[in-house]
Design a protein around this motif. Sequence first.
Motif, PDB file in Angstrom:
ATOM      1  N   LYS B  50       0.826  -1.203   0.000  1.00 53.30           N
ATOM      2  CA  LYS B  50       0.000   0.000   0.000  1.00 53.30           C
ATOM      3  C   LYS B  50       0.865   1.260   0.000  1.00 53.30           C
ATOM      4  O   LYS B  50       0.717   2.148  -0.856  1.00 53.30           O
ATOM      5  N   THR B  51       1.770   1.331   0.957  1.00 43.92           N
ATOM      6  CA  THR B  51       2.615   2.527   1.054  1.00 43.92           C
ATOM      7  C   THR B  51       3.457   2.685  -0.202  1.00 43.92           C
ATOM      8  O   THR B  51       3.652   3.809  -0.699  1.00 43.92           O
ATOM      9  N   THR B  52       3.932   1.572  -0.734  1.00 42.89           N
ATOM     10  CA  THR B  52       4.721   1.626  -1.963  1.00 42.89           C
ATOM     11  C   THR B  52       3.925   2.276  -3.095  1.00 42.89           C
ATOM     12  O   THR B  52       4.427   3.174  -3.788  1.00 42.89           O
ATOM     13  N   PRO B  88       1.328  10.944   5.736  1.00 35.87           N
ATOM     14  CA  PRO B  88       2.061   9.675   5.815  1.00 35.87           C
ATOM     15  C   PRO B  88       1.606   8.860   7.019  1.00 35.87           C
ATOM     16  O   PRO B  88       0.988   9.392   7.940  1.00 35.87           O
ATOM     17  N   GLU B  89       1.958   7.564   7.004  1.00 34.33           N
ATOM     18  CA  GLU B  89       1.649   6.768   8.184  1.00 34.33           C
ATOM     19  C   GLU B  89       2.584   7.205   9.300  1.00 34.33           C
ATOM     20  O   GLU B  89       3.751   7.524   9.060  1.00 34.33           O
ATOM     21  N   ASN B  90       2.095   7.269  10.499  1.00 39.08           N
ATOM     22  CA  ASN B  90       2.835   7.755  11.666  1.00 39.08           C
ATOM     23  C   ASN B  90       3.610   9.033  11.331  1.00 39.08           C
ATOM     24  O   ASN B  90       4.837   9.035  11.361  1.00 39.08           O
ATOM     25  N   LEU B 164      -4.416   9.443   2.331  1.00 39.93           N
ATOM     26  CA  LEU B 164      -4.168   9.256   3.758  1.00 39.93           C
ATOM     27  C   LEU B 164      -3.677   7.830   3.973  1.00 39.93           C
ATOM     28  O   LEU B 164      -4.360   6.870   3.653  1.00 39.93           O
ATOM     29  N   ASP B 165      -2.461   7.718   4.492  1.00 44.32           N
ATOM     30  CA  ASP B 165      -1.884   6.392   4.742  1.00 44.32           C
ATOM     31  C   ASP B 165      -2.107   6.047   6.203  1.00 44.32           C
ATOM     32  O   ASP B 165      -1.531   6.677   7.089  1.00 44.32           O
ATOM     33  N   GLU B 166      -2.940   5.078   6.455  1.00 46.34           N
ATOM     34  CA  GLU B 166      -3.255   4.629   7.814  1.00 46.34           C
ATOM     35  C   GLU B 166      -3.600   5.802   8.714  1.00 46.34           C
ATOM     36  O   GLU B 166      -2.921   6.031   9.722  1.00 46.34           O
ATOM     37  N   PRO B 167      -4.625   6.534   8.401  1.00 44.48           N
ATOM     38  CA  PRO B 167      -4.889   7.753   9.181  1.00 44.48           C
ATOM     39  C   PRO B 167      -5.310   7.471  10.618  1.00 44.48           C
ATOM     40  O   PRO B 167      -5.213   8.371  11.445  1.00 44.48           O
TER      41      PRO B 167
HETATM   42 MG   LIG Z   1       2.370   1.146   4.851  1.00 44.43          MG
END
Ligand SMILES: [Mg+2]
Lengths: 259, 310, 401
Positions: B50-52, B88-90, B164-167
């Motif tokens: 996902k992040t990729t 980004p995530e975190n 939104l990555d892992e909001p």
């Molecule tokens: Mg990720």
Amino acid sequence: MNATFALAGATFGEAIRKRILLVILLAALVILLISPAFEPFAGRGQRTLVISFGFGIIQLAGTFIAIIMCTGLIPTEIERRTIYTILSKPVQRYQFVLGKLLGAIATLGFVYLTMGLMFLLITRWTLGEFDPKIVQGLIMFFFQSSLLAAVTLFFSTFVSPLVNYFLSGGVFLMGNLMSTFLDTIQRNPEVTPLTRIPVQILTVLLPNFANFNIQNPIINPEQVLTDEVAYLVQTIAYAVIYMVLLLVASILIFNQREM
Amino acid sequence: MSDYAIKTVNLTKRYSGLWSKTPVEAVKKLNLEVHRGEIFGFLGPNGAGKTTTIKVLLGIIYPTEGEAYVLGKPAGDPSNHYNLSYLPENPYFYDYMTGEEILTFYARLFGIPEPDRTKRVRELLDRVGLSRAANQPIRTYSKGMQQRIGLAQCLLNDPQLLILDEPTAGLDPIAHIDIRDMILDLRAQGKTLFISSHQLSDVERVCDRVAILNRGEMVKLGKLEELLSGGHVELIAEKVNEGVLEPIRNLGGRASLHDGRLIVEQPDDGTIDRVIDLVRSSGGHVISVKPYRRTLEDLFVETIQGGNRQ
Amino acid sequence: MKKRSTGLLIAVVALLVVQAGLQMRVFPLWQKNYAPKTATPVGLSPEQLLVAVAGFREFMAGILWVRADGFFDSGNYDAVLPMLRLVTWLDPHNLDVYATGAWHMGYNFTDEAQRSDRRYLLPALKFLEEGIQNNPNVWDLYFEMGWMYYHKIQDPVNAVPWMYKANEFENIIPARRHMLAHALFKSSQFDQAVNTWGRLLLDAEKERTKDWESLNLYDVRQKNLEDTILDILRRYGPNAETQPPIDMGFDAKVTVVRPRVILVEGTLNIPTIGARVTVILRNKGQKLDYTPKALETFTLEVDPNLTYMQDSLAVRDMKFRREIDMSKDPKMYSFKAPEYEVEFIFDPRYASPNIQDRIGSDGVGMTDRRYLDTSDPSARMLRKVVTITREEILMLRRGAE
Ligand SMILES: [Mg+2]
Ligand SMILES: Nc1ncnc2c1ncn2[C@@H]1O[C@H](COP(=O)(O)OP(=O)(O)OP(=O)(O)O)[C@@H](O)[C@H]1O
């Protein structure tokens, strides 16, 4: 441009809060302050001691601060992912690198300003005179450190911070000694072209850091200088051009880089 | 192409480590189409890619093969970045800055001039409920406050697309609801939201469509209602005759009878009426009829287990 | 979407060329004006080099110089020389190191108050010469060099060119200018000496009203000019007091009294007190040449097998006599050579004024049947050389004269 300056500002703000840099700066200031006390160790007059020692401390602190600061500038941003929020904004990668370099130079400016003021105060206080040449010497060392910062920043786009310490430190030493070394080689008739030419090429390609050290005639004012202004202007131009060169090379690599 | 907020064509990303010989294929031939104005859920377990995918969309990394378009332009096109935002995530920020300073910093990156900048920063601080903490350094913020600053920096440019990555990662349930409400609010304003998550409950209710990604491959894509359709209905009756068991089973469900108590699990396809008729006609007594809809969780586990079994 | 990088690559190459061009322009200028003038960095450890490169050259040099000074005081001369090399390599503009170092070498490397080890005179001169090459724009070391010839070597003829050189500088201490006139006088260039005093007097006259010091300087120069003219008139004018020449009856002999201890004694018929005879003991035929031409071949090394002792003997009641003990310092007196020579010199140029009034500073008023030496154009001297073998000095065989 606004984005670049915002990045430079953030870089500056973060750098001057970095504990290790503050410790070095503080140590340099303290040593400067007590440097007149070393007089009994110096065989020469107070003037020589205070000036040569002061320049030595300032250059050393500037060198360490430039390297330590710049090894981390880009890798840290990647490691803690702050770079993602930045590069997802309308910020070009070249702006990011430029912002980092400008921030680093601003930090060095601040560092040199503080140390320089302390130095001038000390010379004023111990020697009872204000020598404008000291300011010249400080400015040249500032450009030396800025060039070193650009070198370190360049390496930081493709090597890890630890490797970078040694690379940048090595380039700094080489850039200080190479041309003198080359000079010795050229005077030695026994050296074959096979040795001489590679050394010559390396010398011309590496940044020459020795050029920025003009403390010698400041310590020994009886020396007669020629083309002084031309020299200073050309050396500063050299620093700026080399910094632009390193900046473009950094951008070249950083553009290809994946994070 | 401009109907799509995001479109990828056979997008493939391989990470080739400097030392390892076999490259990691983080995304494989991904074809995504995200419509404008929808909330798109981009789901998958850890390491799914996902992040990729998101980094490719943002131009932070480059595709190995295939193409990616964002807002009608190639991914990474600088002009896009005025109209999209990314959380980004975190997320982590320059923590020596205060909330207000960091938002001002990002506003400058967007090139928002004064006095709009100050106004916009104040507005957003208010909107995410951080007005009172505006002058505290971010270092002192809780995780939830930092996530809200992250959301605020996403809204600075009034974007068309939010990624939104892992909001909701690492936030408590109340914060989940806060963020969900904000997401709904943004859709109401006509914005496109691309939300990646491996947690399901909070996005379940708000996503229009979801894609499920596993090991870099898309294993399921569709409207949420469609993916979730095909649940079952449970019927419980008493005093039921043995004789109806056979006709009921013939309707396609599973039925069991013990001491006159009948439990039927019937597909949710309208045949439950016939089951009720049969029970009634045999003198049985219907105690309860309860529909069981499929949850996203079921779907998720089913798809991925299916994928892993191959 | 990867960025195209051809343009940037071209820019990098172009900038590399530009910087190379600029660097080749700037570096020679740096070397000329700003580089520390370095001799070869022999014997310098990498850490020392690093510290030095890091910009603490002068500081390091300072610390080393203080230590070297301590070695001078304790007489550890073998440790001093390499240290001096290091100090001057690190800080080639430290005039003090050159001046004091050369002075220590020339004056203090001795075994007794009057007696000196002349081997160190050559390194001292060489050391000063290097200092001058590194600091050609200050007067100090030219003067030190002249002083070395004038005072220590007692060679006023070779002192004159250095004093001239030092006098070319505007900022030389005014009284130091006088040494040129003194050197000229001692080398019997009387016209030039008078001219120089006259010129100095005119210079001082311009500023005589400035302050007390300037007035004093004027007075000193005026008195010196008058004295010089008077001396010349009295000694060389009509009815000169130096005529007729007196016979000095010069003679000297050497006796070995114990191994490595010699007794030198002799006669000099000088009527007034205060005359001194110089005695030199050296390897036979190894006369030292201090002239500037010989300077080119000097090194800072001293030959451990060479002995070159010089002492000065006072003449009382027309006699001189001294026991010279050479048994204590084998470094100075190795006695490895088969033959040595002992030279006795009476040089009127360095005699006291009352003696010069009688015989002239150039020795016109003296003569000697056996030992008059007229080879030096600046003065007539008395010289006797006695050869003595190693066996005799060590008393391995009886029969030394
Ligand atoms: Mg990720
Ligand atoms: N820079 C990298 N170099 C090499 N491999 C990487 C890199 N980044 C990610 N990967 C690998 O690519 C795969 C996909 O990673 P990615 O971060 O996209 O997953 P994700 O779906 O975001 O997971 P998560 O839910 O844990 O955030 C993983 O196997 C990961 O190990």
